[in-house]
Design a protein around this motif. Structure first.
Motif, short mmCIF file in Angstrom:
data_model
loop_
_atom_site.label_atom_id
_atom_site.label_comp_id
_atom_site.label_asym_id
_atom_site.label_seq_id
_atom_site.Cartn_x
_atom_site.Cartn_y
_atom_site.Cartn_z
N SER A 1 5.96 -1.07 60.98
CA SER A 1 4.98 -1.68 61.87
C SER A 1 5.68 -2.18 63.13
O SER A 1 6.85 -2.56 63.08
CB SER A 1 4.29 -2.88 61.20
OG SER A 1 3.59 -2.50 60.04
N ARG B 1 0.24 0.82 55.74
CA ARG B 1 -1.13 0.39 56.06
C ARG B 1 -1.79 -0.26 54.85
O ARG B 1 -2.48 -1.28 54.98
CB ARG B 1 -1.96 1.59 56.54
CG ARG B 1 -1.62 2.05 57.95
CD ARG B 1 -2.68 2.99 58.49
NE ARG B 1 -2.78 4.21 57.70
CZ ARG B 1 -2.07 5.31 57.92
NH1 ARG B 1 -1.18 5.34 58.90
NH2 ARG B 1 -2.23 6.38 57.18
N HIS C 1 -0.28 -3.75 54.32
CA HIS C 1 -0.74 -4.69 55.34
C HIS C 1 -2.16 -5.14 55.05
O HIS C 1 -2.47 -6.35 55.08
CB HIS C 1 -0.66 -4.05 56.73
CG HIS C 1 -1.11 -4.97 57.83
ND1 HIS C 1 -2.43 -5.06 58.21
CD2 HIS C 1 -0.43 -5.87 58.59
CE1 HIS C 1 -2.54 -5.96 59.17
NE2 HIS C 1 -1.35 -6.47 59.42
N ASP C 2 -3.04 -4.20 54.78
CA ASP C 2 -4.44 -4.56 54.55
C ASP C 2 -4.60 -5.44 53.31
O ASP C 2 -5.32 -6.45 53.34
CB ASP C 2 -5.28 -3.29 54.38
CG ASP C 2 -5.39 -2.49 55.67
OD1 ASP C 2 -5.02 -3.02 56.73
OD2 ASP C 2 -5.84 -1.33 55.60
#
Length: 279
Positions: free
Chosen positions: A77, A57, A60-61
């Motif tokens: 993912s 996460r 990705h962010d």
């Protein structure tokens, strides 16, 4: 995004993000002891930890904020066919070597590659428990902790230091090759990088490695003067509909060709015996 200098400009930002991701993973790591992270299993039986998902996460962010137009492919993912429409995408393994990580083995790594047109142009691998960071840009060389690295200059496969799964090591021995077998590290990326920095002379990988297992290390190995190919001599292509690869060999180009030859010869010698046992 077609200018190589534009790719190179991304490298320091990607490296900083990957370093921070490694620090997140390290919060859950316990040397020679089970991880503090919750552990579950995917439908295929492979483990996934709370740390894998947290790192995924975060990456990705952060990477989306850096370059929202770039596609995304990660082990942790959900995959989407939308990535196939992208010329550029990030290929990510939040923790390569999850089994080892969960058991307290420090040889795990956070891997990020920027792939353009099917080949990596930036590769960053951070092994936080070993305090090692490997970085490469296409045409810019490869470095470990800021120092240039090169593959082994060994020319003779006999006596070489080779890492391989036991079945493939058996094929090498069957071919008559005498070599020094090296540990089969839990992280495939780190196995390839031990070839890139000259600790290993060569390495073999069984079929079915995924893009995220090898893309970043592939570039680093190539920029260190080495090669990663299948047993027909083809370099991996990334961002295909099925992101899996056949058996692979890594090493300095000449030595790698000899390694493939020995592996194929040993496997061919084993087939009649295996066929007879199956009758």
């Amino acid at each position: 995004m077609s200018d190589r200098s534009a790719f190179a400009a991304f490298q320091p930002c990607i490296e900083a993000i990957v370093r921070e991701a490694g620090a997140i993973a390290l919060e859950f790591f316990r040397h020679d002891a089970p991880t503090s992270a919750r552990v579950s299993h995917k439908t295929c039986g492979s483990p996934v930890t709370e740390a894998d998902l947290r790192v995924d996460r975060f990456l990705h962010d952060q990477l989306y904020a850096l370059a929202p137009e770039i596609g995304w492919l990660s082990e942790e993912s959900a995959d989407s066919s939308e990535r196939l429409e992208k010329e550029a995408l990030f290929v990510v393994d939040p923790i390569d070597g999850t089994r080892g990580f969960a058991a307290g083995d420090p040889c795990f790594a956070v891997c990020v590659a920027l792939v353009v047109g099917g080949r990596p142009v930036i590769g960053v691998v951070r092994a936080p428990a070993l305090d090692e960071t490997f970085v490469a840009t296409a045409g810019g060389g490869a470095r470990r902790n800021g120092v240039d690295i090169r593959v082994s200059d060994r020319r003779d496969l006999s006596g070489a230091r080779i890492s391989a799964p036991e079945s493939m090591a058996a094929d090498l021995r069957r071919s008559g090759l005498s070599f020094t077998q090296q540990p089969r590290l839990p992280s495939l990326a780190m196995r390839l990088l031990r070839v890139a920095n000259g600790d290993f002379d060569g390495a073999l990988s069984r079929a079915n490695a995924y893009d995220w297992d090898i893309a970043a290390a592939d570039l680093i190995l190539r920029e260190a003067g080495g090669a990663l190919t299948d047993f027909s001599g083809r370099a991996p292509l990334y961002n295909r509909a099925e992101p899996k690869h056949p058996a692979l060999a890594a090493g300095p180009p000449g030595l790698q060709a000899d390694l493939i030859r020995a592996a194929k010869e040993g496997a061919a010698m084993a087939r009649p015996k295996r066929a007879a046992q199956g009758m």
